[in-house]
Motif scaffolding. Structure first.
Motif, PDB file in Angstrom:
ATOM      1  N   LEU A   7       0.825  -1.200   0.000  1.00  0.00           N
ATOM      2  CA  LEU A   7       0.000   0.000   0.000  1.00  0.00           C
ATOM      3  C   LEU A   7       0.862   1.253   0.000  1.00  0.00           C
ATOM      4  O   LEU A   7       0.591   2.208  -0.743  1.00  0.00           O
ATOM      5  N   ARG A   8       1.898   1.255   0.826  1.00  0.00           N
ATOM      6  CA  ARG A   8       2.781   2.434   0.888  1.00  0.00           C
ATOM      7  C   ARG A   8       3.450   2.698  -0.455  1.00  0.00           C
ATOM      8  O   ARG A   8       3.570   3.838  -0.892  1.00  0.00           O
ATOM      9  N   ILE A   9       3.884   1.622  -1.109  1.00  0.00           N
ATOM     10  CA  ILE A   9       4.553   1.779  -2.407  1.00  0.00           C
ATOM     11  C   ILE A   9       3.577   2.357  -3.438  1.00  0.00           C
ATOM     12  O   ILE A   9       3.906   3.307  -4.160  1.00  0.00           O
ATOM     13  N   TRP A  10       2.378   1.771  -3.510  1.00  0.00           N
ATOM     14  CA  TRP A  10       1.382   2.271  -4.450  1.00  0.00           C
ATOM     15  C   TRP A  10       0.996   3.714  -4.135  1.00  0.00           C
ATOM     16  O   TRP A  10       0.835   4.541  -5.043  1.00  0.00           O
ATOM     17  N   ARG A  11       0.836   4.010  -2.854  1.00  0.00           N
ATOM     18  CA  ARG A  11       0.411   5.359  -2.468  1.00  0.00           C
ATOM     19  C   ARG A  11       1.477   6.388  -2.832  1.00  0.00           C
ATOM     20  O   ARG A  11       1.162   7.455  -3.382  1.00  0.00           O
ATOM     21  N   LEU A  12       2.733   6.081  -2.532  1.00  0.00           N
ATOM     22  CA  LEU A  12       3.811   7.017  -2.869  1.00  0.00           C
ATOM     23  C   LEU A  12       3.912   7.210  -4.380  1.00  0.00           C
ATOM     24  O   LEU A  12       4.138   8.332  -4.863  1.00  0.00           O
ATOM     25  N   ALA A  13       3.768   6.112  -5.133  1.00  0.00           N
ATOM     26  CA  ALA A  13       3.818   6.216  -6.591  1.00  0.00           C
ATOM     27  C   ALA A  13       2.680   7.087  -7.106  1.00  0.00           C
ATOM     28  O   ALA A  13       2.872   7.932  -7.994  1.00  0.00           O
ATOM     29  N   ALA A  14       1.482   6.895  -6.550  1.00  0.00           N
ATOM     30  CA  ALA A  14       0.324   7.681  -6.981  1.00  0.00           C
ATOM     31  C   ALA A  14       0.513   9.155  -6.660  1.00  0.00           C
ATOM     32  O   ALA A  14       0.298  10.029  -7.510  1.00  0.00           O
ATOM     33  N   LEU A  15       0.914   9.444  -5.436  1.00  0.00           N
ATOM     34  CA  LEU A  15       1.080  10.847  -5.022  1.00  0.00           C
ATOM     35  C   LEU A  15       2.187  11.530  -5.817  1.00  0.00           C
ATOM     36  O   LEU A  15       2.044  12.691  -6.226  1.00  0.00           O
TER      37      LEU A  15
END
Length: 236
Positions: A7-15
């Motif tokens: 989740l953290r990886i996806w969230r950072l990539a999205a942001l």
């Protein structure tokens, strides 16, 4: 734990992708001499400064949108297949619109212009559709209000943009009364409001994902606490 890390990886990539896209398009507005009130975003493909920045910003937003979908999946947010399809169509519509720019002189390309137009149509209608399909799965969730608030804003600005686009097309067709309406409801303003509303929804979806994951992490602890208290009472 693995899901939280994902989740953290996806969230950072999205942001990161969304932030870069918005930063790039903001810089383009500053350095270009085009009029943001009456000129569409698509028209920035022809600009005196910042050539290529429009496509880069839209592609970045498309990548960030796919990462938002990854964030929702990693968090375990209940997503119907329709929601996933519509979010994917939104992202693919943006990417296609970036790869096939609108047709403007001095180098018109009608085919590219048509692909661009219909790609934008698919994108702009898919995101509200995705939000609508989330209402039922989130009906018992406190996060449903995030989607409802966006729908109120997003549908209004989409309607305003649709009207302003229609007024411009009718004005270009030579229907004089619509020139006044196009000036009263400038397409540049309505389109940028729509873009802001869309970005707000994407950020809202990231927020839902993060909160859902946090709630799931707290659930086992909440279930364990009464059992531990009972065991302690029995021993005493």
């Amino acid at each position: 734990m693995g899901n939280s890390r994902g989740l953290r990886i996806w969230r950072l990539a999205a942001l990161a992708a969304i932030a870069w896209g918005m930063f790039t398009i903001t810089v383009l507005h500053i350095i270009s001499s085009r009029n943001p009130v009456y000129d569409t975003l698509s028209s920035y493909i022809i600009t005196d400064r910042g050539q290529g920045m429009l496509g880069a910003s839209v592609l970045s937003l498309a990548i960030g949108s796919l990462a938002v979908l990854g964030t929702l999946v990693a968090a375990g947010v209940p997503l119907p297949r329709t929601t996933k399809v519509l979010l994917t169509l939104w992202s693919l519509g943006l990417a296609t619109a970036a790869l096939f720019p609108a047709s403007y002189p001095p180098n018109p390309n009608p085919l590219s212009g048509d692909i661009h137009l219909y790609s934008c149509l698919v994108a702009f209608t898919s995101l509200p559709g995705a939000a609508i399909t989330l209402l039922d799965p989130l009906r018992d969730s406190p996060y449903r209000v995030i989607v409802v608030r966006w729908l109120r804003l997003g549908v209004v600005v989409l309607g305003l943009f649709g009207l302003s686009f229609l007024f411009v097309r009718l004005d270009e067709a030579g229907l004089a009364p619509f020139h006044l309406l196009a000036d009263a409801l400038p397409i540049g303003v309505t389109q940028r409001l729509m873009l802001i509303a869309d970005v707000l929804l994407l950020l809202g979806l990231i927020r839902i994902a993060v909160r859902t994951d946090a709630a799931k992490a707290l659930a086992p602890a909440a279930q364990t606490a009464p059992a531990a208290a009972q065991l302690k009472a029995e021993r005493s």
